[in-house]
Write an enzyme that holds these catalytic residues in place. Structure first.
Site, PDB file in Angstrom:
ATOM      1  N   ARG A  73      -1.755  29.126  57.669  1.00 19.98           N
ATOM      2  CA  ARG A  73      -2.257  28.429  59.261  1.00 19.98           C
ATOM      3  C   ARG A  73      -3.775  28.616  59.032  1.00 19.98           C
ATOM      4  O   ARG A  73      -4.454  29.172  58.580  1.00 19.98           O
ATOM      5  CB  ARG A  73      -1.954  29.591  60.161  1.00 19.98           C
ATOM      6  N   ARG A 142      -7.650  35.791  66.909  1.00 20.57           N
ATOM      7  CA  ARG A 142      -6.834  34.792  66.359  1.00 20.57           C
ATOM      8  C   ARG A 142      -7.732  33.199  66.477  1.00 20.57           C
ATOM      9  O   ARG A 142      -8.810  33.508  67.404  1.00 20.57           O
ATOM     10  CB  ARG A 142      -5.584  34.530  66.822  1.00 20.57           C
ATOM     11  N   LYS A 210      -1.854  41.446  67.620  1.00 19.91           N
ATOM     12  CA  LYS A 210      -2.789  40.153  67.433  1.00 19.91           C
ATOM     13  C   LYS A 210      -3.220  39.976  68.825  1.00 19.91           C
ATOM     14  O   LYS A 210      -3.154  40.743  69.671  1.00 19.91           O
ATOM     15  CB  LYS A 210      -1.597  39.169  67.640  1.00 19.91           C
ATOM     16  N   LYS A 212      -5.478  37.106  71.362  1.00 20.33           N
ATOM     17  CA  LYS A 212      -5.623  35.680  71.569  1.00 20.33           C
ATOM     18  C   LYS A 212      -6.798  35.355  72.495  1.00 20.33           C
ATOM     19  O   LYS A 212      -6.523  35.838  73.870  1.00 20.33           O
ATOM     20  CB  LYS A 212      -4.252  34.768  71.728  1.00 20.33           C
ATOM     21  N   CYS A 430       8.651  25.270  69.531  1.00 20.10           N
ATOM     22  CA  CYS A 430       8.106  25.875  68.352  1.00 20.10           C
ATOM     23  C   CYS A 430       8.891  25.375  67.165  1.00 20.10           C
ATOM     24  O   CYS A 430       9.619  24.780  67.055  1.00 20.10           O
ATOM     25  CB  CYS A 430       8.329  27.346  68.713  1.00 20.10           C
ATOM     26  N   CYS A 436      11.227  29.542  60.046  1.00 22.30           N
ATOM     27  CA  CYS A 436      10.587  30.897  60.850  1.00 22.30           C
ATOM     28  C   CYS A 436      11.962  31.950  60.751  1.00 22.30           C
ATOM     29  O   CYS A 436      13.000  31.767  60.875  1.00 22.30           O
ATOM     30  CB  CYS A 436      10.635  30.622  62.269  1.00 22.30           C
ATOM     31  N   CYS A 475      13.632  31.738  69.907  1.00 22.99           N
ATOM     32  CA  CYS A 475      13.600  33.008  70.130  1.00 22.99           C
ATOM     33  C   CYS A 475      12.863  33.572  71.215  1.00 22.99           C
ATOM     34  O   CYS A 475      11.952  32.388  71.722  1.00 22.99           O
ATOM     35  CB  CYS A 475      13.463  34.042  68.994  1.00 22.99           C
ATOM     36  N   CYS A 479       6.623  31.109  71.293  1.00 24.80           N
ATOM     37  CA  CYS A 479       5.312  30.511  70.715  1.00 24.80           C
ATOM     38  C   CYS A 479       5.268  29.154  71.280  1.00 24.80           C
ATOM     39  O   CYS A 479       4.076  28.651  71.066  1.00 24.80           O
ATOM     40  CB  CYS A 479       5.794  30.147  69.091  1.00 24.80           C
TER      41      CYS A 479
HETATM   42 FE1  SRM Z   1       4.143  32.387  67.140  1.00 23.72          FE
HETATM   43  C1  SRM Z   1       5.464  34.882  65.422  1.00 23.72           C
HETATM   44  C2  SRM Z   1       5.002  30.187  65.005  1.00 23.72           C
HETATM   45  C3  SRM Z   1       1.958  30.183  68.826  1.00 23.72           C
HETATM   46  C4  SRM Z   1       3.990  34.441  69.958  1.00 23.72           C
HETATM   47  N1  SRM Z   1       4.878  32.644  65.474  1.00 23.72           N
HETATM   48  C5  SRM Z   1       5.301  33.612  64.957  1.00 23.72           C
HETATM   49  C6  SRM Z   1       5.954  33.320  63.336  1.00 23.72           C
HETATM   50  C7  SRM Z   1       4.656  33.524  62.735  1.00 23.72           C
HETATM   51  C8  SRM Z   1       7.051  33.994  62.997  1.00 23.72           C
HETATM   52  C9  SRM Z   1       7.184  35.416  62.252  1.00 23.72           C
HETATM   53  O1  SRM Z   1       6.289  36.385  62.753  1.00 23.72           O
HETATM   54  O2  SRM Z   1       7.660  35.627  61.306  1.00 23.72           O
HETATM   55  C10 SRM Z   1       6.101  32.072  63.618  1.00 23.72           C
HETATM   56  C11 SRM Z   1       5.910  31.080  62.393  1.00 23.72           C
HETATM   57  C12 SRM Z   1       7.010  29.880  62.289  1.00 23.72           C
HETATM   58  C13 SRM Z   1       6.632  28.872  61.334  1.00 23.72           C
HETATM   59  O3  SRM Z   1       7.685  28.724  60.486  1.00 23.72           O
HETATM   60  O4  SRM Z   1       5.886  28.308  61.288  1.00 23.72           O
HETATM   61  C14 SRM Z   1       5.364  31.429  64.797  1.00 23.72           C
HETATM   62  N2  SRM Z   1       3.454  30.764  66.854  1.00 23.72           N
HETATM   63  C15 SRM Z   1       3.990  29.797  66.102  1.00 23.72           C
HETATM   64  C16 SRM Z   1       3.479  28.362  66.150  1.00 23.72           C
HETATM   65  C17 SRM Z   1       3.245  27.491  64.814  1.00 23.72           C
HETATM   66  C18 SRM Z   1       4.421  27.641  67.117  1.00 23.72           C
HETATM   67  C19 SRM Z   1       4.236  26.220  67.150  1.00 23.72           C
HETATM   68  O5  SRM Z   1       5.388  25.791  67.055  1.00 23.72           O
HETATM   69  O6  SRM Z   1       3.319  25.495  67.135  1.00 23.72           O
HETATM   70  C20 SRM Z   1       2.154  28.562  67.055  1.00 23.72           C
HETATM   71  C21 SRM Z   1       0.987  28.922  66.054  1.00 23.72           C
HETATM   72  C22 SRM Z   1      -0.178  29.097  66.776  1.00 23.72           C
HETATM   73  C23 SRM Z   1      -1.476  29.463  66.104  1.00 23.72           C
HETATM   74  O7  SRM Z   1      -1.988  28.340  65.426  1.00 23.72           O
HETATM   75  O8  SRM Z   1      -1.914  30.260  65.735  1.00 23.72           O
HETATM   76  C24 SRM Z   1       2.319  29.911  67.701  1.00 23.72           C
HETATM   77  N3  SRM Z   1       3.022  32.488  69.056  1.00 23.72           N
HETATM   78  C25 SRM Z   1       2.373  31.494  69.562  1.00 23.72           C
HETATM   79  C26 SRM Z   1       2.440  31.712  70.989  1.00 23.72           C
HETATM   80  C27 SRM Z   1       1.445  30.692  72.059  1.00 23.72           C
HETATM   81  C28 SRM Z   1       0.030  30.911  72.201  1.00 23.72           C
HETATM   82  O9  SRM Z   1      -0.662  31.749  71.757  1.00 23.72           O
HETATM   83  O10 SRM Z   1      -0.749  30.231  73.091  1.00 23.72           O
HETATM   84  C29 SRM Z   1       2.806  32.862  71.221  1.00 23.72           C
HETATM   85  C30 SRM Z   1       2.913  33.148  72.841  1.00 23.72           C
HETATM   86  C31 SRM Z   1       1.732  34.001  73.339  1.00 23.72           C
HETATM   87  C32 SRM Z   1       1.602  35.441  72.817  1.00 23.72           C
HETATM   88  O11 SRM Z   1       1.262  35.682  71.785  1.00 23.72           O
HETATM   89  O12 SRM Z   1       1.987  36.187  73.755  1.00 23.72           O
HETATM   90  C33 SRM Z   1       3.183  33.370  70.028  1.00 23.72           C
HETATM   91  N4  SRM Z   1       4.486  34.511  67.661  1.00 23.72           N
HETATM   92  C34 SRM Z   1       4.393  35.068  68.819  1.00 23.72           C
HETATM   93  C35 SRM Z   1       5.263  36.253  68.777  1.00 23.72           C
HETATM   94  C36 SRM Z   1       5.391  37.212  70.008  1.00 23.72           C
HETATM   95  C37 SRM Z   1       4.312  38.085  70.237  1.00 23.72           C
HETATM   96  C38 SRM Z   1       4.361  39.271  71.249  1.00 23.72           C
HETATM   97  O13 SRM Z   1       3.410  39.704  71.935  1.00 23.72           O
HETATM   98  O14 SRM Z   1       5.683  39.831  71.064  1.00 23.72           O
HETATM   99  C39 SRM Z   1       5.573  36.577  67.375  1.00 23.72           C
HETATM  100  C40 SRM Z   1       6.458  37.715  66.811  1.00 23.72           C
HETATM  101  C41 SRM Z   1       5.284  38.921  66.625  1.00 23.72           C
HETATM  102  O15 SRM Z   1       4.192  38.640  66.550  1.00 23.72           O
HETATM  103  O16 SRM Z   1       5.846  39.653  66.284  1.00 23.72           O
HETATM  104  C42 SRM Z   1       5.340  35.287  66.909  1.00 23.72           C
HETATM  105 FE1  SF4 Z   2      10.007  31.501  65.445  1.00 23.14          FE
HETATM  106 FE2  SF4 Z   2      10.398  32.564  67.735  1.00 23.14          FE
HETATM  107 FE3  SF4 Z   2       7.955  31.582  67.232  1.00 23.14          FE
HETATM  108 FE4  SF4 Z   2       9.936  29.839  67.533  1.00 23.14          FE
HETATM  109  S1  SF4 Z   2       9.341  31.468  69.245  1.00 23.14           S
HETATM  110  S2  SF4 Z   2       8.542  29.887  66.061  1.00 23.14           S
HETATM  111  S3  SF4 Z   2      11.621  30.816  66.619  1.00 23.14           S
HETATM  112  S4  SF4 Z   2       9.027  33.603  66.369  1.00 23.14           S
END
Ligand code: SRM
Ligand code: SF4
Length: 572
Positions: A73, A142, A210, A212, A430, A436, A475, A479
């Site tokens: 990323r 981030r 994390k 943000k 997502c 993922c 899930c 995201c």
């Molecule tokens: Fe996310 C984890 C993809 C934005 C909340 N996110 C992941 C991971 C890295 C999975 C993992 O931990 O193994 C995913 C990788 C998937 C892949 O194969 O690419 C993933 N997140 C993404 C992206 C690529 C989704 C998309 O389709 O665009 C976004 C990348 C953002 C970036 O460029 O930095 C992405 N993730 C978000 C957002 C939206 C936002 O930030 O505005 C959220 C919700 C906001 C938040 O953080 O509360 C988000 N991602 C999570 C979470 C849950 C965090 C939590 O507080 O519980 C995880 C899981 C974790 O961190 O344990 C996670």
């Molecule tokens: Fe993966 Fe869940 Fe984030 Fe979708 S919402 S990219 S399934 S961690």
């Protein structure tokens, strides 16, 4: 370190400034993976070890190692790149990744499918494009988002400037990134202070989780500020930013069946001047560094710190560290989280094209060669290319002559500026499967066909041009910010989703669970009558999310935050 802290805290403690054994692991040829502890540490460097889940079962049967590769990323504050950078990033997708660029919900690019032996080459190619991946993932601040597009007004340009400053100021200082990926060469975008391991802001243990940050310019809430740990809402007078309302404690992630984990919309903490903003950001981050929960990772985000300690106590600690009081919040109003799609002209005479990219995946498909089109545009374009937080791209700052050429390129590649409906225009999924590790259901590969199915109802209801926000995740981590969608779908298991309804179109109110464990046919069955009722019974200008709340289809029991209310889904 206390024994009670999480495993991740222990790994950070022993990591020697995020080095671990990453370097050695990259040279280990017997496996495509790296050591388990390093899998956590590489996230701070902007990368994740993944495996192709489509072939996982088959490979296990054959006793083969999982098909490992890395997701990378990039860190791009405000999502703005030059056409030359776009071309470089595009080339990397072919040279080292799976031939696609993935625009994310946080204004940047991801690569998928980079094998271990190509990791350093890829990082060096990103560096050569004057970009980096430092802190794009991990327990740090981030990528910082900003409302698109700096051409629109001085306030937009100031917002981008603040996003860049915050991103730079809150970068980790460890020299590990240089050493591991770049052989100690200087990364242009890294802090001028370079390879110091002192980490004056983070300390040895970085953040509990994390963090943000975004900067928003009302009335556009394209950065979804209420979903973020830290936000700055620009207060604009006579086209200049006179200060920012500061927001804290938003977040999306939850776990199914664990009601003490939940999405939360951010609170407004107070007001600061532009000159104070970076300091305010730093002090908020350090209070979370010190107060955040390091024993239970699921409760480690700032939103839980605020819930546990209370907003007043949090503000008071921030003000003590700042040495001054925050001002009273100023009035503001958002009207939408969407992107301005299509062509528009700004006061500086430049043209801007907001181009819908379905679920952010930039790739060539038969009859729709989007990736090639964007590459050809980057070859002739002299302005900027901006990634949006809705996974779209804005080709910004074009001249009238370039506009004609861009239109011709898009037509030649079968890329239409118009979308098939207002629902699709506002759809976001997502990544989920196959990369993922946490996906319980499909998302990016399923939402387009679900939207097509729902477009029948939309057509019958006469809603083709109406903006309705639909978001899906594989899930409950959130995201694609599904809990802030008028229609939210969250994966529960293969082919099954929880359906949420009723978020506000301006991104200020969460939605509420409406139906549990529904499949595609059931989703269409449940939404069809609601869309028809909306078309006939809505008030003038009423959005779908507001309609389902007003008419009691979903019931709000607390102001503003539906999700926090008791969850009583209709039976599926
Ligand atoms: Fe996310 C984890 C993809 C934005 C909340 N996110 C992941 C991971 C890295 C999975 C993992 O931990 O193994 C995913 C990788 C998937 C892949 O194969 O690419 C993933 N997140 C993404 C992206 C690529 C989704 C998309 O389709 O665009 C976004 C990348 C953002 C970036 O460029 O930095 C992405 N993730 C978000 C957002 C939206 C936002 O930030 O505005 C959220 C919700 C906001 C938040 O953080 O509360 C988000 N991602 C999570 C979470 C849950 C965090 C939590 O507080 O519980 C995880 C899981 C974790 O961190 O344990 C996670
Ligand atoms: Fe993966 Fe869940 Fe984030 Fe979708 S919402 S990219 S399934 S961690």
């Amino acid at each position: 370190m206390s024994k009670k802290t999480t495993k991740q805290e222990q790994i950070k403690d022993a990591s020697q400034g995020l080095r671990g054994t990453i370097s050695a692991g990259l040279h280990e040829v017997a496996t495509g993976a790296i050591a388990e502890d390093d899998q956590y540490l590489v996230r701070f460097h902007g990368t994740y070890l993944q495996d192709d889940r489509d072939v996982r079962g088959e490979r296990t049967k054959k006793r083969l190692e999982k098909a490992y590769s890395f997701m990378i990323r990039v860190r791009i504050p405000g999502g703005v790149v030059t056409p030359a950078q776009w071309l470089a990033l595009d080339r990397i997708a072919s040279d080292y990744a799976n031939g696609t660029l993935r625009l994310t919900t946080r204004q940047t690019f991801q690569y998928h499918g980079v094998i271990k032996s190509n990791m350093r080459r890829t990082m060096q190619a990103i560096d050569a494009a004057l970009l980096d991946t430092l802190a794009a993932c991990g327990d740090v601040n981030r990528n910082v988002l900003a409302t698109c597009n700096p051409h629109l007004s001085s306030a937009h340009a100031e917002a981008l400037d603040l996003a860049r400053k915050l991103s730079e100021h809150l970068l980790p200082e460890t020299g590990a990134y240089h050493e591991i990926w770049l052989d100690g060469e200087k990364v242009e975008t890294q802090k001028a202070s370079g390879a110091s391991d002192a980490e004056p802001i983070y300390g040895k243990h970085y953040l509990p989780r994390k963090f943000k940050t975004v900067v928003a310019v009302p009335p556009h809430n394209d950065v979804d500020i209420f979903a973020q740990d830290l936000g700055f809402i620009a207060i604009v007078e006579k086209d200049r930013v006179v200060g920012y309302n500061v927001t804290v404690g938003g977040g999306m992630g939850m776990t199914h069946g664990e009601p003490d984990t939940f999405p939360r919309t951010a609170d407004v903490l107070g007001f600061c001047t532009p000159a104070q903003a970076v300091d305010v950001g730093e002090k908020i981050l350090t209070v979370q560094r010190d107060w955040g929960n390091r024993e239970v990772r699921k409760h480690a985000r700032l939103k839980y710190t605020i819930e546990v300690r209370g907003l007043d106590a949090f503000r008071s600690e921030v003000e003590t560290r700042l040495g001054f009081r925050l001002g009273a919040p100023r009035p503001f109003a958002f009207n939408s989280t969407s992107d301005p799609l299509g062509w528009s002209k700004s006061a500086d005479g430049k043209w801007h094209l907001g181009l819908f990219v379905e679920n952010g995946r930039v790739k060539d498909r038969p009859e729709h060669t989007l990736r090639t089109a964007l590459r050809e545009i980057a070859l002739i374009h002299k302005g900027e290319m901006i990634c949006t937080a809705n996974q779209n791209v804005i080709i910004a700052g074009a001249t009238a002559a370039a506009k004609k050429k861009i239109d011709a390129i898009l037509t030649a590649h079968g890329v239409s500026i118009a979308t098939s409906s207002g629902l699709r225009r506002n759809s976001m999924a997502c990544v989920a499967l196959p990369t993922c590790a946490l996906a319980l259901a499909e998302s990016e590969r399923f939402l387009p066909e679900l939207v097509t199915a729902l477009e029948d109802s939309i057509e019958r209801a006469g809603l083709r041009d109406d903006d309705i926000v639909i978001r899906m995740t594989g899930c409950p981590n959130g995201c694609a910010r599904p809990y802030l969608a008028e229609i939210g779908l969250v994966g529960r298991g293969p082919g099954l989703y929880n359906l949420y309804l009723g978020a506000a179109f301006d991104g200020s109110r969460l939605n509420k669970l409406y139906a549990q464990d529904v499949d595609k046919a059931r989703i269409v069955f449940l939404l069809d009558p609601l869309l028809l009722a909306y078309a006939t019974d809505r008030k003038d200008g009423e959005y779908f999310g507001d309609f389902v709340v007003r008419t009691g289809i979903v019931k709000a029991t607390t102001a503003g935050n539906l999700f926090h209310a008791e969850v009583q889904p209709v039976s599926a």
